[in-house]
Design a protein around this motif. Structure first.
Motif, short mmCIF file in Angstrom:
data_model
loop_
_atom_site.label_atom_id
_atom_site.label_comp_id
_atom_site.label_asym_id
_atom_site.label_seq_id
_atom_site.Cartn_x
_atom_site.Cartn_y
_atom_site.Cartn_z
N SER A 182 0.82 -1.21 0.00
CA SER A 182 0.00 0.00 0.00
C SER A 182 0.85 1.26 0.00
O SER A 182 1.95 1.30 0.58
CB SER A 182 -0.91 -0.01 1.24
N ASN A 202 0.16 3.67 1.72
CA ASN A 202 0.08 4.16 3.10
C ASN A 202 1.04 3.46 4.03
O ASN A 202 1.08 3.75 5.23
CB ASN A 202 -1.35 3.98 3.63
N GLU A 229 2.52 13.10 5.90
CA GLU A 229 1.19 12.65 5.46
C GLU A 229 0.21 12.71 6.63
O GLU A 229 -0.95 13.11 6.46
CB GLU A 229 1.29 11.22 4.92
N ASN A 252 -3.31 14.87 6.92
CA ASN A 252 -4.59 14.23 7.22
C ASN A 252 -5.20 14.72 8.52
O ASN A 252 -6.44 14.76 8.65
CB ASN A 252 -4.41 12.71 7.25
N ASP A 274 -3.67 -3.44 5.92
CA ASP A 274 -3.71 -2.49 4.80
C ASP A 274 -4.80 -2.81 3.79
O ASP A 274 -5.65 -1.97 3.49
CB ASP A 274 -2.34 -2.45 4.10
N GLU A 309 -8.38 -0.77 3.20
CA GLU A 309 -8.66 -0.16 1.90
C GLU A 309 -9.92 -0.75 1.26
O GLU A 309 -10.58 -0.11 0.45
CB GLU A 309 -7.45 -0.32 0.98
N ASP A 321 -12.70 5.32 2.91
CA ASP A 321 -12.85 6.75 3.17
C ASP A 321 -12.01 7.22 4.35
O ASP A 321 -12.04 8.41 4.70
CB ASP A 321 -14.32 7.09 3.43
N CYS A 322 -11.25 6.32 4.96
CA CYS A 322 -10.43 6.67 6.13
C CYS A 322 -8.95 6.43 5.82
O CYS A 322 -8.49 5.28 5.85
CB CYS A 322 -10.82 5.85 7.35
N PRO A 323 -8.20 7.48 5.49
CA PRO A 323 -6.77 7.29 5.22
C PRO A 323 -6.02 6.90 6.48
O PRO A 323 -6.48 7.15 7.60
CB PRO A 323 -6.32 8.67 4.72
N GLU A 347 -1.74 5.94 8.09
CA GLU A 347 -0.29 5.84 7.91
C GLU A 347 0.19 4.67 8.76
O GLU A 347 -0.17 4.58 9.93
CB GLU A 347 0.45 7.11 8.34
#
Length: 420
Positions: free
Chosen positions: A108, A110, A126, A130, A214, A218, A223-225, A227
């Motif tokens: 990913s 992320n 990042e 966010n 991950d 996804e 809709d929720c990023p 890291e």
């Protein structure tokens, strides 16, 4: 080439082993249970590396025991690291590099930890972006992640991405390699865990969490990023109700995969900044991530105005850890050196702290450099008799201020304005 022979049953070449040793050598590290250092192997590579290749290529390589070393954690507890032998690190590097070419393109965007062209600073940046766009954070801590990776699930995950049996065979052997304690006794690792410190362990951890977390995130919560840096994870959510639901779902997912979220360290955090409704009931309004603390603080906008934002700066734990390093070094007693020699001995550490923790809100590092400058003044007081006769460190501090003014290039933090 340093040794000659025909290839064996497994498609592992002598060049792979040699390239792996060069990578292990560049990273440094101490000896394992056999006592052989990188220097020992570099002096006679044919003697030590030929058997590694021969056994890897023929399928007869079995890893020796991993030396356990304990290091203190910030909460007063200890973290156990596993130090493989140098030759075993070379063998792990060979397989890790081959596996990496297969799985790295699938990871990913992320995921930032232990990956080529990815860094902790990218993850922090990042997260900062966010936190500006999302009001809530799920700050996760997986309890004893490296010690609790289930071997069966790990191998099943590995088989999903590669059908190369020799990779799977060697990963199985490394997962089950015995652990040697300080007193020489050995523990057999049979069901779960991979020692932190192994060359292949970060890649296996990334692969495991790629499937466990991950891809799952996804798919179900696009809709929720988030890291993720190895097992350090933060998820960004729009509102508190949704954050509670996501935390509950993640906890259930971890239990399905035989992992557990730490009940005390996992929490919901409100990212308070200008333009957001004040949440007086929010229990947590700051969190730590990769040595930085994120909380509401004054920030300067592009047009030069000052406002309240939610951004990172060096954490208190990091400041405490660096202070402890300075105390243990005791460089205020290195009176056999002049100031240029002292600077040469300390500059690499100071430069490293500046590079990592000075990327965001560098001014928050002032307390660290105040400690360093105070120890430098004590060094001057101990070294020069003219200061001792006055029995006050104040005169040594004045001398140090003059040195910083006239020769600011001596210490890296002086160059950045952190003078006495």
């Amino acid at each position: 080439m340093i040794f000659k022979d025909k290839s064996k049953s497994n498609p592992i070449t002598k060049e792979q082993v040699w390239d792996a040793f060069k990578l292990v050598k560049s990273k440094g590290g101490s000896a394992g249970v056999d006592g052989l250092t990188i220097k020992d192997i570099a002096e006679n590579p044919k003697k030590h590396l030929y058997p590694v290749w021969n056994r890897l290529a023929s399928g007869s390589y079995f890893p020796p025991a991993v030396k356990r070393v304990s290091i203190p954690k910030g909460d007063g507890k200890e973290r156990h690291l596993g130090i493989p032998t140098v030759k075993d690190r070379v063998a792990q590097m060979v397989i890790a590099k081959e596996l990496e070419t297969i799985v790295e393109p699938l990871f990913s965007k992320n995921s930032f930890g232990y990956r080529p062209n990815k860094s902790a600073h990218q993850a922090i940046n990042e997260a900062r972006t966010n936190c500006w766009n999302f009001a809530w954070v799920v700050d996760m801590d997986i309890k004893g992640f490296f010690d609790n990776i289930d071997h069966g699930l790990m191998i099943r995950t590995l088989r999903h991405y590669t059908d190369k049996e020799y990779i799977i065979t060697y990963v199985k052997r490394w997962l089950k390699a015995p652990i040697q304690l300080k007193d020489g006794t050995q523990l057999q690792n049979l069901e779960k865990g991979t020692p932190q410190g192994g060359v292949i362990s970060p890649l296996l951890a990334n692969l495991f969490l790629h499937v466990v977390f991950d891809k799952w995130m996804e798919k179900h919560f696009a809709d929720c990023p988030f890291e993720r840096y190895a097992d350090d994870i933060i998820v960004h959510v729009k509102n508190e109700k949704y954050a509670k639901f996501i935390l509950k779902s993640i906890r259930e997912r971890m239990e399905q995969c035989k992992l557990e979220l730490h009940p005390e360290k996992t929490k919901l955090v409100y990212c308070n900044r200008k333009g957001r409704r004040k949440q007086t009931k929010a229990k947590h309004q700051q969190f730590d991530f990769l040595g930085y603390t994120f909380h509401s603080r004054k920030v300067k906008t592009k047009d030069g105005n000052i406002m309240f934002g939610f951004s990172p700066a060096i954490s208190r734990k990091s400041i405490k850890r660096i202070s402890e390093v300075c105390r243990k070094l005791g460089f205020h007693r290195w009176t056999h050196m002049d100031i240029h020699q002292l600077a040469a001995a300390l500059s690499s550490k100071i430069r490293g702290w500046l590079y990592y923790y000075g990327r965001f809100h560098k001014t928050e590092m002032e307390s660290i450099f105040r400690i360093i400058n105070h120890r430098l003044a004590k060094w001057a007081f101990n070294k020069y008799k003219r200061f001792k006769r006055r029995k006050f460190v104040t005169y040594a501090q004045r001398w140090l201020r003059k040195m910083a003014k006239d020769f600011a290039y001596i210490f890296p933090h002086w160059q950045h304005g952190f003078t006495p």
